[in-house]
Design a protein around this motif. Structure first.
Motif, PDB file in Angstrom:
ATOM      1  N   THR A   4     -19.193  28.940 -33.482  1.00  6.72           N
ATOM      2  CA  THR A   4     -19.094  28.087 -32.311  1.00  6.72           C
ATOM      3  C   THR A   4     -20.192  27.036 -32.369  1.00  6.72           C
ATOM      4  N   GLU A 108     -19.744  17.493 -20.059  1.00  5.89           N
ATOM      5  CA  GLU A 108     -19.952  16.604 -21.212  1.00  5.89           C
ATOM      6  C   GLU A 108     -20.168  17.410 -22.489  1.00  5.89           C
ATOM      7  N   LEU A 111     -16.911  19.092 -23.621  1.00  7.94           N
ATOM      8  CA  LEU A 111     -16.005  18.152 -24.298  1.00  7.94           C
ATOM      9  C   LEU A 111     -16.482  17.843 -25.711  1.00  7.94           C
ATOM     10  N   LEU A 112     -17.759  17.639 -25.881  1.00  3.66           N
ATOM     11  CA  LEU A 112     -18.291  17.395 -27.224  1.00  3.66           C
ATOM     12  C   LEU A 112     -18.078  18.605 -28.124  1.00  3.66           C
ATOM     13  N   ARG A 113     -18.385  19.784 -27.610  1.00  3.95           N
ATOM     14  CA  ARG A 113     -18.256  21.016 -28.392  1.00  3.95           C
ATOM     15  C   ARG A 113     -16.818  21.242 -28.822  1.00  3.95           C
ATOM     16  N   SER A 114     -15.857  20.898 -27.972  1.00  8.70           N
ATOM     17  CA  SER A 114     -14.447  21.149 -28.305  1.00  8.70           C
ATOM     18  C   SER A 114     -13.981  20.314 -29.490  1.00  8.70           C
ATOM     19  N   GLY A 115     -14.681  19.247 -29.805  1.00 10.64           N
ATOM     20  CA  GLY A 115     -14.265  18.403 -30.925  1.00 10.64           C
ATOM     21  C   GLY A 115     -14.990  18.670 -32.219  1.00 10.64           C
ATOM     22  N   VAL A 116     -15.893  19.633 -32.238  1.00 13.26           N
ATOM     23  CA  VAL A 116     -16.674  19.920 -33.442  1.00 13.26           C
ATOM     24  C   VAL A 116     -16.036  21.073 -34.203  1.00 13.26           C
ATOM     25  N   ARG A 117     -15.937  20.900 -35.504  1.00 12.48           N
ATOM     26  CA  ARG A 117     -15.393  21.972 -36.359  1.00 12.48           C
ATOM     27  C   ARG A 117     -16.352  23.165 -36.394  1.00 12.48           C
TER      28      ARG A 117
END
Length: 129
Positions: A4, A108, A111-117
C-alpha cells in the motif's frame, strides 16, 4: 516493503544548513525532560552521549534562547532540563506533528494514494544503448 502506498511527511525546521528541530531532536528533548540528563536521554534513545550532546548543542545554537539547560558538578541538581523555551518549542513541534499526521486521513491523500501502483514498473531501456 508495503504493498500500500504510504505518505511520510516530516517537519524539519532549519537554521541555515543546520536542522534546528526535527523528529529526532524532539524525541531527544522529550527524553531529557523525562530522564533529567543528556546521557540518560541518549541511552533511552539508543544513542551515545556524544551524539546526544551534539544534537543538544545544535539546538541551543539555533534557537534564540537555549532549549536545554545543564547543571554540571556533584550536586543533587546536576543534569539537564528543558528551559521554558525548550518546553514551548517541544509542545509546539508535537502539535505540528499531530496536524501533519491528520493529512494521512485527508481526501487529498486518499485520492493520490489510489493512483499509485503497489510497486514500480520495470525501468525503460536506456535509449543511449
Amino acid at each position: 516493503m508495503s504493498a500500500t502506498p504510504t505518505l511520510k511527511l516530516r517537519a524539519r525546521i532549519y537554521c541555515g544548513e543546520e536542522i534546528a528541530m526535527g523528529p529526532g531532536k524532539a524525541d531527544l528533548l522529550a527524553a531529557i525532560a523525562e530522564e533529567g540528563s543528556i546521557s540518560a536521554a541518549g541511552r533511552a534513545l539508543g544513542m551515545s552521549y556524544r551524539r546526544a550532546w551534539l544534537l543538544v548543542d545544535a539546538m541551543n545554537r539555533c534557537w534564540r534562547s537555549p532549549l536545554v539547560e545543564t547543571v554540571a558538578g556533584g550536586s543533587k541538581d546536576r543534569g539537564a532540563r528543558l528551559s521554558a523555551t525548550g518546553q514551548a518549542v517541544l509542545a509546539q513541534y508535537r502539535a505540528l506533528q499531530a496536524r501533519i499526521a491528520e493529512v494521512e486521513a485527508s481526501d487529498e491523500y486518499a485520492l493520490l494514494r489510489s493512483g499509485v501502483r503497489a510497486a514500480p514498473l520495470p525501468g525503460a531501456p536506456d535509449p543511449a544503448g
